[in-house]
Each structure stands twice: as structure tokens, then as C-alpha cells.
Design a protein around this motif. Structure first.
Motif, mmCIF file in Angstrom:
data_model
loop_
_atom_site.group_PDB
_atom_site.id
_atom_site.type_symbol
_atom_site.label_atom_id
_atom_site.label_comp_id
_atom_site.label_asym_id
_atom_site.label_seq_id
_atom_site.Cartn_x
_atom_site.Cartn_y
_atom_site.Cartn_z
ATOM 1 N N UNK A 56 42.218 44.483 49.589
ATOM 2 C CA UNK A 56 42.797 45.830 50.597
ATOM 3 C C UNK A 56 44.130 45.958 50.330
ATOM 4 N N UNK A 57 45.033 44.953 50.405
ATOM 5 C CA UNK A 57 46.267 44.996 50.444
ATOM 6 C C UNK A 57 46.789 45.429 49.183
ATOM 7 N N UNK A 58 46.175 45.102 47.904
ATOM 8 C CA UNK A 58 46.586 45.569 46.711
ATOM 9 C C UNK A 58 46.380 47.324 46.636
ATOM 10 N N UNK A 59 45.044 47.600 47.020
ATOM 11 C CA UNK A 59 44.906 49.043 47.227
ATOM 12 C C UNK A 59 45.534 49.806 48.043
ATOM 13 N N UNK B 162 42.259 53.031 38.716
ATOM 14 C CA UNK B 162 41.207 52.037 38.435
ATOM 15 C C UNK B 162 41.721 51.056 37.421
ATOM 16 N N UNK B 163 42.568 51.301 36.367
ATOM 17 C CA UNK B 163 43.254 50.545 35.437
ATOM 18 C C UNK B 163 43.946 49.571 36.242
ATOM 19 N N UNK B 164 44.907 49.828 36.909
ATOM 20 C CA UNK B 164 45.747 49.029 37.845
ATOM 21 C C UNK B 164 45.260 47.961 38.685
ATOM 22 N N UNK B 165 44.169 48.536 39.456
ATOM 23 C CA UNK B 165 43.421 47.576 40.461
ATOM 24 C C UNK B 165 42.664 46.684 39.239
#
Length: 518
Positions: free
Chosen positions: A287-290, A359-362
Motif C-alpha cells: 500500500x505504501x509503495x503504491x 505497473x512496471x514500477x510496482x
């Protein structure tokens, strides 16, 4: 005002005589105050030595009497023993003592008995206020270093809850754990009762109220994904046995980290069935990353973004659902009070970024775990634990890995991240949320790998068969609504067997040798 301290051996007759004289003076003189200190006979000499060394006094007998000079900004002024106190009382107050030797001895024995009873009362009262027993497994992991200051700050369990922390790991990590214990004590936290280490498997999780399971580490070589999956079962089986036999009946187990979080959680549930309802997996790190990614795109603060839903495998194939996500305090043409918010999807017009770049980053973050190391892991674990004890913010959606009971069409028997709220010391899955139905193909993709992981880990399937992607068949609206991170990862762990023979006390040493001492 005169304030005297009278200290002595609890069974000393001269202390008893000085005490009675001091009581008389305090009762009859408005400016005379006393403070009494008694010590057991066996500790008196050591205690007296320490007091004299600290104050640079010379005194060898019981009692010792001094006058406090705190109102003058100085240390105490030594008066001496019983004879000096008697002379002082006669000279300044015209009072003396006529207590007989026989009565002095009786009172001395009564003092000793009263001192022992008082100590017992203190111990009994201390036992009534038992500290919360917090165990951290794989405590040599980097996340532990950042987790301890948060736990000891009082933010997680409350400033009125004392805690005792035990760091559990293998014998090789003992030196590192000792250093961590020293630093933890130096925090001088008002809520920390004690901190210790444990490297003996049979003693692990003894009377634990909280168990935090971090990523286990090993230097062994990995040959295949299947080997890595199967290696998780023996350690979880051991932990499950220890939790069932050693932990408190109401123990709460929280599984965090960046590798096979869902799998480890479901295996712990399998091997500790009596507490399965109290085992959860942390999803707040994803969640934090997003939120951070969205905040950079919107040029706002991650804390202002709420209600991001993480579906599926926390450390593998998962979906970041933005359909309920809102941003607060956002600078735009429309402003409102602090509680006013905008739907995030209405503010991001770059569909190319939403469908591909984000999408690629996550996906990369999930696959490598580069950002999910110490700080983020510790924060997500501690925040989830805080919500578990005190409730999540009203009206806010929280993502959590829990055992599926068929909600949202998720197959039963797997641990799946889904939207929940915490209240009254537990969590509730938010099945009443509107418009969060998951496309059947997307759901199949998320659940297939979790089922495969579990079957391979338990030895029921030999080869892992990943689900084949069918993203090309998704409708554009589905891709916009669901930001996907579709990676499965594995860490460096040697293959282990998954024998289902009954685990007993005699087999603990074998597990210790194979898992914790390898």
C-alpha cells in the motif's frame, strides 16, 4: 524544615529505637520530617557500601542517618548512627528515648517481618501488571533494527502498556542480537520492562502475547523455485508447534517481509490450528509503495492518499485497486473542508502511465524488494499491529492478508490480501463495498499461483505451474481500474523436506540443526 533519612537493617534494634524517636519528633514538631528505608540483613552491607561511595561518606553500622539539604541545592549531610541522632534530638529538641533493650529487640523482629511482607506485596502487585510479551522471530533481519524503536515508543500498544521484548534467532546471530539488546536498553523507554534474546528453539514463544515473524535469512544455495517453496514448510511447521505449545492462548501472530508472505501465513495456520484465527499477513508495505508512486504523479503527499486496496499475493501476483482511492487536501480548482477528497482516477488523465509505467514500477518493487527493507517493513508491521489493538481510522480501508472464507469469490483455504477494517481488537472483511467486483480472469490469475505455492510447499505437487497471462484480453476500463503488479519471487533458501510425521519435543533438536543452525 528539617528532613532526615533513617536507613537500617530491618532486624536492627538500634534502627527500631531511632525510628520510634523520629516518629515522636515528626508527630510533635511541625517542621520535622523523616523518610525510612529498611533493607534485608543479607543485602544491608552491600547497600550501605554503595550509599557511602556515592556520597563519599564513611559509616559502617546500622542505622545510618543523614539530613537532606535539597532545598539548598546540595547533597545530604551525614549525621551518623543511632548515638549521633540521639545526641541531636537531645541538643536541638530536648527529647530522648527511654526504650528498653528487650522492647527494641521485639520491635526489630516486627520490622523485619513487616519488611518481608511489604516486599511480597510489591512482587504480587508487579505480577498483576504483567508486561505484554512480544517476540520477534528472525530478529537479525534488518527490519528488526527499525521496528524496536517504534514498539518501545508507546505508539503501538499504548503508553500505559508495558512490554517485554524477546529477540529470537539462531545461535550464529547471537552477537548481533546482544548488540541490539544493549541499544534497546539505552533507549530508556518508559514502556519497556525488559529485552532479552533467545537462541534455544524449545524456549521460543514462551507465554508470548505477540509474535512478529520477519524474513528468515540463509546463505544456502537455491536450485529451483520448487525447492524454495518446499523449504518454507519445515520452519513454519516448527513455529506452528512452538506457538501451539508455548505461546499464550490469545497470542497474535503477524507475518511481514518481502518473500512468500501469504504462503508462510497459511502454513503457520495449518500447523497452529488453534490460533489460526489470530494469524495475519501484512500488506501495508505494498500500500505504501503504491501511495508514494501516486503521490509523485499527483505532486502531493502520500499520507493524503487513502483507500488503496491490495488484492492477492502480497509478495507476488497482486493487484493495486484504485477504484475506491481518494486524495485529500489536493490543490485543484475545487476546494473543500479537510474531509473533502477527490477520486484519484478522476485526477490521472495519463492512461499510458496508469496502464504501463506504474505497473512496471510496482512490478519491479515487488520482484526485487529493493524498497521493502528495514524502514518500510517496520512501519507497515507496527501500523498493522497498532490497528489490531486500537482500531483503524474510521471509514478508512486497510489491506490485510487473511484466510479466505469465500469472500469476493476467492477460493477458501488460501491467505489472500483483501480490504478490511480493524475494530474491537479484530478485523472485519469489507464485503459490503460497492463496485469492487473482480474480473474472473484476474481473480483466477491471483489465486492460481497462491494455490500452486501451497501445494508445492506441502509436497502435494512436484512442479510449480504459473498461470499464463491473458492481459491482452482485458478491456481498457479493467486495465485502468486495476493497477497490476504481477511478479512471483523467491529468496535464497536450500531445499528441505516436508514430512508430515507428528512433531514432538524429541524432534525439536533435529529441526534446530536443520533449520536454525544450518
Amino acid at each position: 524544615m528539617a528532613k532526615f533519612v533513617i536507613a537500617g537493617r530491618a532486624d536492627c534494634p538500634y534502627y527500631a529505637k531511632a525510628e520510634l524517636l523520629a516518629d515522636y519528633l515528626q508527630k510533635n514538631l511541625p517542621d520535622f520530617r523523616i523518610h525510612k528505608i529498611t533493607q534485608r540483613p543479607e543485602v544491608w552491607e552491600e547497600w550501605l557500601k554503595d550509599v557511602c561511595e556515592n556520597n563519599k561518606w564513611s559509616h559502617n553500622n546500622s542505622p545510618i542517618i543523614w539530613r537532606e539539604l535539597l532545598d539548598r541545592g546540595g547533597k545530604g549531610l551525614l549525621l551518623g548512627g543511632y548515638n549521633e541522632f540521639l545526641e541531636h534530638a537531645q541538643l536541638y529538641y530536648g527529647v530522648t528515648s527511654s526504650l528498653t533493650t528487650e522492647l527494641m529487640m521485639v520491635i526489630a523482629q516486627e520490622n523485619l517481618k513487616a519488611h518481608i511482607e511489604k516486599e511480597k506485596e510489591k512482587e504480587a502487585l508487579k505480577d498483576l501488571i504483567n508486561p505484554l510479551q512480544v517476540w520477534i522471530a528472525s530478529a537479525s533481519a534488518p527490519a528488526c533494527y527499525h521496528l524496536i524503536p517504534i514498539l518501545t515508543s508507546g505508539e503501538v500498544f499504548g503508553m500505559h502498556t508495558e512490554i517485554s521484548i524477546t529477540l529470537f534467532d539462531n545461535k550464529r546471530a547471537e552477537e548481533r542480537l546482544e548488540a541490539l539488546v544493549t541499544e534497546t536498553r539505552e533507549l530508556a523507554s518508559p514502556v519497556l520492562r525488559s529485552v532479552s534474546i533467545c537462541t534455544k528453539v524449545e524456549e521460543a514463544f514462551r507465554q508470548a502475547h505477540v509474535v512478529i515473524v520477519l524474513d528468515d535469512s540463509t546463505d544456502q544455495e537455491v536450485h529451483s523455485l520448487e525447492d524454495c517453496l518446499r523449504s518454507r514448510a519445515p520452519l513454519c511447521r516448527l513455529y506452528g508447534y512452538l506457538l501451539e505449545n508455548n505461546a499464550h492462548d490469545s497470542v497474535r501472530v503477524i507475518v511481514g517481509g518481502k518473500t512468500f508472505v501469504n504462503l508462510k501465513t497459511v502454513l503457520l495456520m495449518r500447523y497452529a490450528p488453534s490460533i489460526a484465527h489470530n494469524i495475519i499477513a501484512v500488506a501495508l508495505g505494498v500500500e505504501g509503495e503504491a501511495k508514494a508512486l501516486l503521490a509523485r504523479k499527483l505532486k502531493t503527499t502520500p499520507a493524503y492518499i487513502k483507500d488503496v486496496i491490495i488484492w492477492g499475493n502480497i509478495s507476488g501476483n497482486n493487484y493495486v485497486d484504485l477504484r475506491k482511492t481518494r486524495v485529500y487536501k489536493y490543490e485543484s480548482a475545487i476546494w473543500g473542508p479537510p474531509q473533502y477528497s477527490h477520486p484519484v482516477l478522476n485526477l490521472i488523465f495519463d492512461s499510458e502511465w496508469l496502464k504501463k509505467e506504474s505497473v512496471a514500477i510496482l512490478r519491479n518493487l515487488t520482484a526485487t524488494g529493493k524498497q521493502f527493507r528495514g524502514i518500510l517493513a517496520a512501519h507497515s508491521i507496527s501500523t498493522t499491529m497498532k490497528y489490531w489493538y486500537h482500531g483503524s481510522p474510521p471509514g478508512e480501508i486497510v489491506s490485510l492478508g487473511v484466510l479466505s472464507e469465500g469472500q469476493f469469490g476467492i477460493p477458501e483455504g488460501i491467505v489472500f490480501s483483501m480490504p478490511v477494517k480493524f475494530e474491537n481488537g479484530t478485523w472485519v472483511v469489507l464485503t459490503d463495498l460497492k463496485d469492487i467486483e473482480i474480473n474472473e480472469k484476474i481473480m483466477t490469475r491471483m489465486t492460481s499461483d497462491l494455490i500452486q505455492e501451497k501445494l508445492v510447499a506441502l509436497g502435494e505437487v512436484i512442479d510449480f505451474q504459473p498461470y499464463k497471462s491473458e492481459r491482452k484480453n482485458l478491456m481498457p476500463d479493467e486495465e485502468k481500474d486495476l493497477v497490476m503488479s504481477d511478479t512471483a519471487e523467491f529468496s535464497d533458501t536450500a531445499p528441505q523436506t516436508t514430512s508430515e510425521k507428528p512433531l514432538n519435543q524429541e524432534s525439536i533438536n533435529d529441526f534446530e540443526g536443520k533449520i536454525l543452525e544450518s
